[in-house]
Design an enzyme around this catalytic site. Structure first.
Site, PDB file in Angstrom:
ATOM      1  N   SER A   1     -13.844  57.080 -79.897  1.00  0.00           N
ATOM      2  CA  SER A   1     -13.992  55.886 -79.068  1.00  0.00           C
ATOM      3  C   SER A   1     -15.304  55.936 -78.270  1.00  0.00           C
ATOM      4  O   SER A   1     -16.386  55.987 -78.848  1.00  0.00           O
ATOM      5  CB  SER A   1     -12.767  55.742 -78.162  1.00  0.00           C
TER       6      SER A   1
ATOM      7  N   ASP B   1      -7.109  48.731 -85.923  1.00  0.00           N
ATOM      8  CA  ASP B   1      -7.742  49.057 -84.646  1.00  0.00           C
ATOM      9  C   ASP B   1      -8.290  47.794 -84.000  1.00  0.00           C
ATOM     10  O   ASP B   1      -9.127  47.100 -84.569  1.00  0.00           O
ATOM     11  CB  ASP B   1      -8.874  50.058 -84.885  1.00  0.00           C
TER      12      ASP B   1
ATOM     13  N   HIS C   1      -6.354  52.510 -83.049  1.00  0.00           N
ATOM     14  CA  HIS C   1      -7.291  53.311 -82.258  1.00  0.00           C
ATOM     15  C   HIS C   1      -6.742  54.703 -81.917  1.00  0.00           C
ATOM     16  O   HIS C   1      -7.457  55.704 -82.036  1.00  0.00           O
ATOM     17  CB  HIS C   1      -7.628  52.556 -80.970  1.00  0.00           C
TER      18      HIS C   1
END
Length: 451
Positions: A224, A394, A427
């Protein structure tokens, strides 16, 4: 370009990397295993419309709380923002699993004191015989990300058990990286930073520290925000002289097509900016206003609090409920309000630039130009080995944004770029999924061993 499309339930066999180019992303996607060839799909699930209301409530409640308590902000911060704790990630999450762990301190050039953990041996006590690996977490998280699951499901432990010298970074402002040479977290000045400063100070300091301690170049693994700061540093040719390769999971670069309605609503309403100008320089997800509101939401009929993660990240396929409970024991953690504003700017503009001070004069003062400088992804050295893993579900690292990133690095040396697409991953799956070892970490280790 080496392109992987891994699906659950694939048959076992020897890994097979197929190089190919095609439309849209400039690639075709195949299963990792030779007899399981299939085109990949780029479809994503529609976002939940109800989450827009949640984000508005969260921010409005925080704003009203700030107005009522603006005079007591510093005293509350003093209680929640003590210097680096004696208890740390080693004692809480690593040693409890039977691993040796070392706590280290890293001081950045702008004075922030960061905690760093080292796992020098595997569970059986065998000393590492492979290069160092530096793990960098995402926003509102800390290094615990890599060791929250069981040893056979957490990347930090898996790497150590496979002979790698594991180092875990923690960015400024997280629970065990709240020290500073002259500032206290109760000082607004402590929070005057965005991810620009992570690129300029935290990342170089962490990489230099590991290099100095080990005398070796290292692999880098980011998730991320940990990918965003890496891409940005690489685009300026920073730190690459000490890196062997980079693994970038749930890659964040472009955010203009983000499909998380919570993130989109907050950005479009400029709510982060409102918090900042009300004096809330620390963005604390565990602050009283947010905690109280979440408690109310969780008690409403039909609301499953485990879905709050889904509302932000997308529908994670493979994160079990026990992991969610453990996650909430340790995360989310604080960051700077200005960091959240910077990310919101990226969502609104679709560009990757330095922090925009909002007016020509301030931008001129900081950058010598009227607009913030751009981080040019096309400037990433084309011969630097990279592994990108992204998911079809995601909603933060949205497929469309990742496609934009892939197009910007389309001229990368195809022998130095591996792209993995996992259709059902969102994610959090890349760091918390129960099947992540088979789906992600095994091919990642194959990549590291080749570099």
């Amino acid at each position: 370009m080496i392109v992987l499309d891994l699906q659950n339930g694939h048959s076992r066999g020897q890994p097979w990397f197929q190089r190919n180019l095609g439309p849209d992303t400039g690639c075709q996607c195949f299963f990792l295993y030779k007899k399981d060839i299939q085109w990949c799909s780029m479809d994503t699930n529609m976002a939940y419309t109800i989450t827009t209301k949640i984000i508005v409530f969260l921010y409005l409640t925080s704003i009203s709380e700030a107005i009522r308590n603006v005079n007591s902000i510093n005293s509350r911060d003093e209680l929640s923002s003590s210097p680096i704790n004696q208890v740390g990630i080693c004692s809480l999450l690593i040693e409890t699993q039977g691993y040796t762990c070392e706590e280290h301190k890293v001081t950045t050039k702008d004075g922030y004191i960061l905690s760093m953990q080292r796992i020098p041996t595997g569970q059986g006590g065998k000393k590492s015989d492979k290069p160092p690996v530096l793990l960098q977490h995402g926003v509102l998280m800390d290094g615990g990300t890599w060791v929250l699951n069981s040893p056979d499901e957490s990347l930090g432990f898996i790497l150590a058990d496979n002979g790698f010298d594991v180092w875990i970074a923690n960015t400024r402002g997280t629970n065990y990286s709240r020290g500073h040479t002259s500032l206290n977290p109760s000082d607004p000045a402590y929070w005057e930073w965005s991810w620009d400063e992570l690129v300029a100070f935290d990342l170089p300091a962490s990489i230099q520290f590991v290099h100095d301690q080990t005398g070796q170049n290292m692999h880098y693994v980011g998730h991320s925000l940990g990918t965003l700061i890496a891409f940005s540093a690489f685009s300026k040719d920073q730190t690459l002289n000490m890196l062997r390769s980079a693994v970038l999971l749930s890659p964040i670069a472009y955010l203009g097509q983000i499909s998380s309605t919570l993130a989109r609503a907050g950005a479009d309403a400029f709510l982060g900016e409102a918090l900042f100008w009300l004096g809330l320089h620390e963005f604390a997800p565990r602050g009283k206003a947010v905690v109280d509101l979440l408690s109310v939401i969780c008690k409403m009929p039909g609301n499953d609090c485990s879905d709050l993660m889904t509302s932000f990240t997308g529908q994670n396929c493979c994160v079990n409920s026990s992991m969610t409970d453990k996650f909430l024991e340790h995360e989310p953690q604080s960051t700077a309000a200005r960091n959240m504003i910077h990310l919101a700017q990226m969502i609104r503009t679709g560009a990757i630039t330095m922090y925009d001070y909002g007016n020509v004069d301030d931008n001129e003062k900081h950058y010598g130009q009227s607009t913030p400088p751009v981080y040019d992804m096309e400037s990433i050295p084309k011969d630097f080995p990279m592994y990108l893993g992204y998911g079809g579900a995601d909603e933060l690292a949205d497929v469309q944004d990742v496609n934009t990133l892939l197009k910007s690095i389309k001229d990368h040396d195809p022998d130095k770029l591996v792209v993995q697409y996992q259709e059902d991953y969102a994610h959090a799956d890349f760091v918390f999924a129960v099947n992540a070892k088979k789906v992600v970490y095994d091919p990642v280790m194959a990549f590291l061993n080749l570099n």
